[in-house]
Design an enzyme around this catalytic site. Structure first.
Site, short mmCIF file in Angstrom:
data_model
loop_
_atom_site.label_atom_id
_atom_site.label_comp_id
_atom_site.label_asym_id
_atom_site.label_seq_id
_atom_site.Cartn_x
_atom_site.Cartn_y
_atom_site.Cartn_z
N GLY A 54 0.83 -1.19 0.00
CA GLY A 54 0.00 0.00 0.00
C GLY A 54 0.86 1.24 0.00
O GLY A 54 1.95 1.25 -0.59
N CYS A 55 0.41 2.28 0.67
CA CYS A 55 1.13 3.56 0.71
C CYS A 55 2.58 3.37 1.15
O CYS A 55 2.86 2.88 2.24
CB CYS A 55 0.42 4.51 1.66
#
Length: 218
Positions: A54-55
């Site tokens: 993810g991020c």
């Protein structure tokens, strides 16, 4: 006179042999020194591991906390566009995922430890992204550099599946070209700590990790 010449020839021969032996010794010492320096350089080069969770802002922090990790870099991997920008990757059209590339000292931290840190900072059950971030660019992936990393990644995935009792969506793929993200993305948790904390909370990242693993990672 003949005796003097004979003695002179003997000394000349001895001197020549000494010089040859000296050169041979210097050559051996030089070879040994270069060999040692080459080995030392090889030992000094850190190993690499690449993870998509993810991020990438949120993936740098947990790895930086590990003793033996020498550097983390946010970037992109797995797509078809050369040197993509953040705007391109975030559109979900390039095939890249946001990743963190970890450099580490194998004498201080093992790849297994990196894998454990990775799993406990992702939702391995989510096939459509991570937390509030949706899209293939946020999918979870372990990118392996060699056969040992691949074997360990597969083994850890099986263990996580048994632990959670559900199918694991995280992919295990060979590493491809790595493109560092723009400078303002690097070490974001340090350069913008308030925004980083707000983002983590607003995205529900720590809350979901606590549900999965029993406690918040930070």
């Amino acid at each position: 006179m003949t005796v003097v010449l004979s003695i002179a020839n003997v000394f000349k021969k001895l001197l020549l042999e000494w010089r040859l032996q000296q050169r041979l010794l210097m050559s051996i010492l030089l070879t040994l020194a270069l060999s040692f320096l080459g080995t030392a350089t090889a030992l000094a080069e850190p190993a690499q591991a690449t993870f998509a969770g993810g991020c990438f802002w949120c993936m740098e922090h947990p790895f930086d906390e590990l003793s033996g990790v020498t550097n983390t870099t946010s970037g992109y991997m797995g797509g078809t566009v050369e040197s993509p920008s953040y705007r391109q990757v975030s559109s979900g059209t390039t095939g890249h995922a946001e990743v963190v590339q970890v450099e580490y000292d194998t004498d201080s931290v093992s790849y297994e430890t990196l894998l454990d840190t990775f799993w406990r900072n992702v939702d391995p059950l989510d096939a459509r992204g991570q937390f509030c971030d949706r899209g293939s660019q946020y999918r979870s992936i372990i990118f392996y550099d060699d056969d040992p990393q691949q074997r360990l990644a597969k083994s850890s995935k099986q263990s996580v599946g048994e632990l959670l009792g559900q199918p694991i969506a995280t992919e295990i793929l060979p590493a491809t070209a790595f493109y560092p993200a723009e400078d303002y993305h690097q070490n974001y948790y340090q350069t913008h700590p308030a925004r980083y904390r707000l983002y983590r909370f607003g995205c529900g990242r720590d809350q979901r990790l606590a549900e999965l693993w029993g406690s918040e990672p930070e």
